[in-house]
Enzyme design. Structure first.
Site, PDB file in Angstrom:
ATOM      1  CB  SER A 331      -0.912   0.002   1.258  1.00 33.60           C
ATOM      2  OG  SER A 331      -1.975  -1.135   1.198  1.00 33.60           O
ATOM      3  CG  HIS A 429      -5.275  -2.425   4.175  1.00 33.62           C
ATOM      4  ND1 HIS A 429      -6.058  -3.205   3.333  1.00 33.62           N
ATOM      5  CD2 HIS A 429      -4.993  -1.349   3.183  1.00 33.62           C
ATOM      6  CE1 HIS A 429      -5.509  -2.889   2.010  1.00 33.62           C
ATOM      7  NE2 HIS A 429      -5.093  -1.968   1.815  1.00 33.62           N
TER       8      HIS A 429
END
Length: 499
Positions: A331, A429
């Site tokens: 990410s 997340h």
């Protein structure tokens, strides 16, 4: 006696002046639009009065006939004909004049209080009446529009307009916020996970879908057709949620790399030419790396789609590769550089030079730049980072790594908004139950990656047997599941800040 021809002349002029006066009065304060079917024009107030019907009484709420479909079509056509300022005025009228009848709510709330000593059935009916009275009038219109062809897409775009109005502070009306919230609730129902279809995008998918996938990619921009072919080719997977009411429109898109190990560098994923025409070897697939997830519809902000997509894709990949057990993101860290700039500014205002880099690290930076001792200032340090010149110097890269890594670890782990992670990607997340697993130095050396996060990326690891517990701990007690590497970096940040 006045001659007859003079009478007729004066009468004609009077009629003409009267018609002109009426026309001036009519057009002065109002916006007009041509009817969708070529009929007469209508003003905002006329459109709203025609298309937003009164809320049926409680007794007839399930028996009222549906309005003609043409009402919804006319509303949609009128709204699309307006410019930005007119849309704001129109939505303001809709939300203010056709919302909840607050006087009726207060009356029914009083009646509910009076029924508290009566039997349960009476109390429940009074509660139901009150609940129904809290329904805005415009909610019916929104529901009717959703039944028209193209209506759901229209409402998604309408909410995107509302979000922009609120975020840009073009209006601070609570009624606008209430309209946005009502529409979000409806969209959450219509786009519930059970109504979504999971599609795998391949090179054989329709050209229009591939083009939209390219256009919507928000994390790592697609450069050309070869690039998109690589991202849907061997050792790559691309999945999207679609909805029957918006055919041909991917709602949220997830890109996955199938690798031997959990990737620590994005360039090896998005610029790997060797995989274009090769056959997949299942023995080389040990990890699934989610390297990009993009929501394509601004109007669906706040409607949970991405987390469900990841869960569905995990099941899909497990079915295709039964031995696959490693799932992780790779990410970006948007906002880190902006946060670091704010931290530098704060230290400058407070007259502090320490806390970011150790004394030894400051000296090493000065030496690498050929500067005299104590010549490095916070301003010159920030200028060094923003010019991206440091990435070309091996000595600077080596010197800056420990400092930037611990600062980034603290930004992700320690900086909070209302108790949750400040960074939006981290928050996403962590809500899904992932573990903040590994920070990767120089994981994205593109100009965008260096500018946004000094080239650092992070893996959020999905340990499938721990995600439920992690998600509950984060949402309920705001505890972040993190690896030893991340916690060690955070500890180094605290230690250095006290020097």
């Amino acid at each position: 006696m006045i001659p007859l021809h003079v009478v007729w002349t004066l009468r004609g002029r009077a009629i003409a002046w009267r018609q002109l006066s009426v026309l001036k009065i009519a057009i002065k304060p109002q916006y007009f639009t041509t009817h969708a079917y070529g009929g007469p024009t209508k003003t905002m107030d006329e459109i709203l009065k025609k298309t937003v019907g009164p809320l049926p009484t409680y007794e007839t709420k399930d028996k009222s006939p549906l309005p003609p479909e043409s009402n919804s079509v006319e509303f949609m056509h009128f709204y699309r004909s307006l410019d930005k300022e007119q849309k704001l005025e129109f939505l303001d009228k809709l939300s203010l004049d056709f919302g909840v009848d607050h006087r009726n709510v207060l009356e029914l709330a009083g009646k509910l209080l009076e029924t508290q000593t009566r039997d349960l059935a009476t109390v429940l009916q009074a509660e139901d009446r009150l609940r129904y009275s809290l329904t805005p009038r415009y909610r019916q219109l929104l529901s009717h529009i959703s039944r028209v062809e193209g209506g759901v897409k229209f409402l998604v775009d309408l909410r995107a307009d509302l979000i922009e109005i609120i975020s840009s502070k073009a209006s601070d009306s609570p009624h606008i916020r209430d309209l946005s919230g009502t529409l979000k609730g409806l969209l959450s129902e219509w786009f519930s996970v059970g109504l979504l279809r999971l599609e795998r995008i391949t090179w054989q998918s329709p050209c229009e879908i591939l083009q939209k996938i390219s256009q919507y990619e928000a994390v790592h921009p697609v450069r050309n057709w070869t690039d998109i072919k690589r991202r849907v080719g061997p050792y790559r997977r691309c999945y999207a949620f679609t909805h029957s009411a918006m055919p041909g429109e991917p709602l949220v898109v997830l890109h996955v790399a199938l690798t031997q190990d959990i990737s620590s560098n994005i360039q090896t994923i998005v610029r790997e030419f060797a995989t274009l025409d090769t056959e997949e070897d299942m023995n080389k697939v040990n990890a699934a790396v989610f390297y990009s997830i993009s929501s394509t519809q601004a109007g669906l902000q706040g409607v949970e789609l991405g987390n469900y997509l990841i869960k569905r894709v995990v099941r899909e990949l497990q079915s295709e590769f039964p031995h696959l057990s490693q799932f992780s993101s790779l990410s970006p860290i948007p906002g880190f550089s902006a946060w670091l700039q704010g931290l530098l500014s704060q230290h400058r205002r407070e007259g502090r030079g320490t806390g970011l880099l150790s004394e030894m690290e400051w000296k090493e930076v000065e030496a690498a730049l050929g500067m005299e001792a104590d010549a490095m200032t916070l301003d010159s340090f920030w200028k060094l980072l923003t010019t991206n010149e440091w990435i070309r110097s091996q000595s600077l890269v080596r010197t800056l790594e420990p400092a930037l890594m611990r600062l980034c670890a603290w930004y992700l782990y320690g900086e909070k908004r209302r108790g949750y992670a400040l960074n939006p990607v981290a928050n996403f997340h962590l809500q899904n139950g992932a573990t903040m697993w590994r920070l990767n130095w120089l994981a994205d050396t593109s100009p965008r990656g260096i500018a946004n996060s000094c080239g650092i990326m992070v893996n959020y690891r999905y340990f499938l047997n721990e995600t439920s517990v992690n998600s509950a701990a984060y949402l309920q007690t705001k505890v972040i599941a993190a690896s030893e590497q991340v916690l060690n970096l955070v500890s180094q940040y605290h230690k250095n800040s006290k020097l």
